[in-house]
Design a protein around this motif. Sequence first.
Motif, short mmCIF file in Angstrom:
data_model
loop_
_atom_site.label_atom_id
_atom_site.label_comp_id
_atom_site.label_asym_id
_atom_site.label_seq_id
_atom_site.Cartn_x
_atom_site.Cartn_y
_atom_site.Cartn_z
N GLN A 184 89.45 -9.79 131.97
CA GLN A 184 88.16 -9.18 131.65
C GLN A 184 87.01 -10.08 132.09
O GLN A 184 86.03 -9.60 132.66
CB GLN A 184 88.06 -8.91 130.14
N ASP A 185 87.17 -11.37 131.85
CA ASP A 185 86.15 -12.33 132.28
C ASP A 185 85.99 -12.27 133.80
O ASP A 185 84.86 -12.24 134.31
CB ASP A 185 86.54 -13.75 131.86
N LEU A 186 87.11 -12.25 134.50
CA LEU A 186 87.08 -12.20 135.96
C LEU A 186 86.44 -10.92 136.47
O LEU A 186 85.64 -10.94 137.42
CB LEU A 186 88.49 -12.36 136.53
N VAL A 222 91.00 -21.48 133.66
CA VAL A 222 91.13 -20.14 133.08
C VAL A 222 90.30 -19.17 133.91
O VAL A 222 89.15 -19.46 134.26
CB VAL A 222 90.66 -20.13 131.62
N GLY A 223 90.85 -18.01 134.24
CA GLY A 223 90.15 -17.02 135.04
C GLY A 223 88.81 -16.63 134.46
O GLY A 223 88.63 -16.58 133.25
N GLY A 224 87.85 -16.37 135.36
CA GLY A 224 86.52 -15.96 134.95
C GLY A 224 85.41 -16.74 135.63
O GLY A 224 84.24 -16.49 135.40
N GLY A 225 85.78 -17.68 136.49
CA GLY A 225 84.79 -18.43 137.25
C GLY A 225 84.95 -18.17 138.73
O GLY A 225 86.06 -18.25 139.25
N LEU A 226 83.85 -17.85 139.41
CA LEU A 226 83.89 -17.57 140.85
C LEU A 226 82.74 -18.27 141.56
O LEU A 226 81.62 -18.31 141.03
CB LEU A 226 83.76 -16.07 141.11
N PRO A 227 83.00 -18.77 142.77
CA PRO A 227 81.89 -19.29 143.56
C PRO A 227 81.05 -18.13 144.09
O PRO A 227 81.57 -17.03 144.30
CB PRO A 227 82.58 -20.03 144.70
N VAL A 228 79.78 -18.38 144.28
CA VAL A 228 78.87 -17.39 144.87
C VAL A 228 78.56 -17.89 146.28
O VAL A 228 78.08 -19.02 146.44
CB VAL A 228 77.58 -17.24 144.06
N SER A 229 78.84 -17.06 147.28
CA SER A 229 78.67 -17.47 148.67
C SER A 229 77.71 -16.56 149.41
O SER A 229 77.64 -15.36 149.14
CB SER A 229 80.02 -17.44 149.40
#
Length: 143
Positions: A126-128, A101-108
């Motif tokens: 909205q989460d994204l 489900v959208g709303g999770g992103l890697p931090v680079s």
Amino acid sequence: MLSINRLSQSDANVLIAGAVNKAKEIGVPMCIAVTDESGNLIAFERMDGGKIHSITLAQDKAFTAASARKGTHEYNEACIPGGDNHLFGIHTGLGGRLCIVGGGLPVSVNGEVVGGIGVSSGAPSQDLSCAKAGIESFNHACL
């Protein structure tokens, strides 16, 4: 021997603050999780009014984004039954912990994944947007 770069507690707080600011702007109280590069929790905040089930979902989104090195929305797009990517069912992996489900992103940082952010309580878009705001805040303050 390996040298591993990961987010600090201070970095995690910057990510959370950016996501909180966006959540306030859009009027949706969120649950926000930040993990290290392996998907282990560093920091978490549940805003007043953040949904109870979103506590776990935010953490699973951050875990998935960090450990898989891609946004959870990318998995969602690839999990269509019969699709060419043959990823349907991956969300059942790791005891259901992989979140699509959208709303999770890697931090680079410099092309290397150093952690993940997961946001939950609103619609996936909205989460994204809150996760993206957290990363923008981190990029501005820490890089």
